[in-house]
Write an enzyme that holds these catalytic residues in place. Structure first.
Site, PDB file in Angstrom:
ATOM      1  CG  HIS A 195      -8.306  -4.701   1.080  1.00 31.91           C
ATOM      2  ND1 HIS A 195      -7.621  -4.560  -0.097  1.00 31.91           N
ATOM      3  CD2 HIS A 195      -9.588  -4.990   0.738  1.00 31.91           C
ATOM      4  CE1 HIS A 195      -8.456  -4.744  -1.116  1.00 31.91           C
ATOM      5  NE2 HIS A 195      -9.650  -5.002  -0.633  1.00 31.91           N
ATOM      6  CG  HIS A 209     -11.215  -1.293  -3.267  1.00 28.55           C
ATOM      7  ND1 HIS A 209     -12.551  -1.586  -3.157  1.00 28.55           N
ATOM      8  CD2 HIS A 209     -10.570  -2.467  -3.052  1.00 28.55           C
ATOM      9  CE1 HIS A 209     -12.708  -2.877  -2.880  1.00 28.55           C
ATOM     10  NE2 HIS A 209     -11.519  -3.432  -2.808  1.00 28.55           N
ATOM     11  CG  ASP A 248      12.557   8.374   2.184  1.00 25.22           C
ATOM     12  OD1 ASP A 248      13.746   8.182   1.867  1.00 25.22           O
ATOM     13  OD2 ASP A 248      12.103   9.509   2.444  1.00 25.22           O
ATOM     14  CE1 TYR A 283      11.045  11.424   8.809  1.00 30.37           C
ATOM     15  CE2 TYR A 283       9.560   9.751   9.646  1.00 30.37           C
ATOM     16  CZ  TYR A 283       9.782  11.035   9.188  1.00 30.37           C
ATOM     17  OH  TYR A 283       8.748  11.920   9.106  1.00 30.37           O
TER      18      TYR A 283
END
Lengths: 230, 230, 230, 230
Positions: free
Chosen positions: C101, C103, C126, C220
């Site tokens: 999490h 901001h 991607d 990748y």
């Protein structure tokens, strides 16, 4: 060269090399595109960054000592490609002891539009005494850039000029004062940009700008230290 | 001066010096333009940054101890040129233990437009309890800045005020809380700027802002630690 | 607790503490406002950041071990105030091994406008397989944030959700994959912001987005390493 | 493999690994999304970043030696997923000794709009000789990206191309020159963005752009060092 002059030059080499670290610390320069110089007080000499050398590799030893025509007088490295402009300023403005050149991003954007930065911040009033002016477009390689700096800053409160489509030159009584002006120029250019991006600034009264400028030049800092701009 | 007071002052000198490192870490200050102070609890004394000294050179030893009229009571360095504003806040707001001043870029752009920052983010509701208000334009040198801070923040949830055409002042129960408010003020000012740059934020209900503010002030952080704002 | 589980938890404590360093390195967090957690594979347990503790002070020792109701099962520190949201995701999405999490500024600006980030970049195709979606506004303190994350991301290619007026939550098969998604979310949010600031992006064909997503998820990185998202 | 070739490859491994540090220093890359390669002069070989490896973990040892079809010829790590594009450039442009790829933010925003960056800055005239062009959209996985780079840059002064909806590729006589072009590309993309955000740049005369380009390519830097672009 006498002992006192040698000592003076050694100290300036050290200080000019170290001051480039402030340009990188504040993100004012990319790759090798920015430079600091200092006049050797009382002599027709200046110390300046070598051309095309990485900031990480700068030291007192590789700074270049030049005369005030911009010609190297010691060592084998070529001085900054902006040396002619620095030298012109020292010849024309005897009170100037340091010159800085950057392409710092926000200030250069104002320069690319050919717009001076109007004064709507107390920090700008303190350091620049009003707007930061735009200088003419000038090609590198002769005295045109130097002339543009000098004609714009002579009689102006601002120690910074935004050279059109180019970047910033700042002056100061010392190299450190010129570096401070370069740092503050980008800082106020950024704030002024963001202010204008969403609207218009509240105007400041000219009397308030004058009062702030006068106070900052005369009161700020430590009494026992060099003057505010040093 | 008794031993306990000496110890208290020593710790505050150390802590105030160190907290300036958060201002540089978060890019809230350029050159020497920002300062932190702390009240000496239970005494009419405060500890504050010396004027015009580089952040790199700050230490417990060069912090300046002043009375609450802003007069130095120890040492030889002049205190920050913003000392009068800090001192006024401590005299008028006994619950305040720390004050911070910056010209952080995004917040100062709101201040230059004279616009408060409306609350459209949970992080702003948490820390500021709603909008971040604008204070009046005031010249440095007397009590005008202090009065502007106090009149704007008294009875307001926000620990931060945007002083018009100037910058940010924040308050807290401790210097650390005031530094946190300064960091979060720039963070929400930046996000609010970017939000508005491409459109309009979705409004938040006042009841949601209230609920977030109440919870954050009372629940966040470690129970065994000082309160959330410390 | 058996030896194998102890070892597993020790390694996750170490890795979760260290991964917070990526949040600060990429400037995704201010003060203490962001957190990483990892599921203990095969157990109803998770490791998460303690609440209100500085990033500089994080270590394996002060990470908090919780059950999947978000209750601490060891030690004395309170877990992140976002623990309930992390726990809800682990209960509802068994394939998720890590949650992050933040901001982060640009992504949160999109969230404040309630706008998903449309896909106009190969890097976004991607990592996110198309747009980065917006989740509902939800108050902290119960399961509402967790429900909003899960309802938005279930069946969606994107490992990131922009929670309205709040910030970003990302998921991954490992905590490291979720941190990578948080870093890339801010990176594409910033580029998308700048793109739109001066005009409109050239649209990408859905078939191209699909081809890029498919290739990146399967080709990748190093064959001998964990899959691309790890 | 003879001794001289071994030495050459060792030095290039060291130098290519180290040059990735400039990409992170200037903030041109997020996570692992950017890469540098160098041609082994006089041989159909190149040295390039391994795929999906953190910048902190790069060293001479984990760089990947490939032939000019992009196939690894030593070691066990997979080369960058962009290897085919680098290899195509080396096959088609024998004067190129280094290639760099980034998704640097401002340049990529121009690429997402499909707009070339017009030349309104002396720094752009110096390094790029005029506008920085846009290349076609191309999917990864074959020669399409390489063809797009080569068709755009062949006969063009600019060492940088903005690949549509993707990012930046730069070329140089050495890997270091290509890295410099990537750094300067983002720098001028940022300044050009900010210039346009508040208005229009003052046009520069083509003759001035030509004069600046000619001078910079032939005079800048140290005479005793490699040419300006090295």
């Amino acid at each position: 060269m006498n002992v006192e002059l040698s000592r003076q030059i050694s100290e300036l080499r050290e200080s000019v090399a170290r001051l480039h670290g402030e340009l990188t610390r504040y993100g004012l320069v990319a790759w090798t595109a920015g430079n600091v110089s200092a006049r050797v007080p009382g002599h027709d000499l200046m110390v300046i960054k070598p051309s095309g050398v990485d900031y990480d590799d700068l030291s007192a030893d590789n700074m270049v000592l030049c005369d005030l025509d911009g010609m190297p007088v010691e060592g084998e490295l070529s001085p900054s490609s902006d040396t002619a402009a620095h030298a012109y300023v020292y010849r024309a403005m005897p009170e100037v002891g340091g010159v800085v050149h950057t392409h710092s991003t926000y200030a250069t954007a104002w320069a690319a539009r050919g717009e001076s930065i109007p004064c709507h911040l107390t920090a700008q009033a303190d350091e620049f005494g009003g707007e930061i002016p735009v200088g003419p477009f000038a090609l590198i390689g002769g005295d045109d850039i130097g002339k543009g700096i000098v004609s714009t800053l002579t009689g102006h409160r601002s120690p910074a000029v935004l050279m059109r489509n180019h970047g910033v030159f700042t002056i100061g009584r010392t190299a450190r004062a010129a570096v401070k002006a370069a740092v503050m120029c980008e800082d106020v250019a950024r704030t002024a940009h963001l202010t204008r991006a969403l609207g218009q600034p509240v105007p400041m009264a000219q009397a308030d700008i004058d009062a702030l400028y006068d106070r900052y030049q005369n009161v700020y800092g430590q009494r026992s230290s060099p003057p505010a701009n040093s």
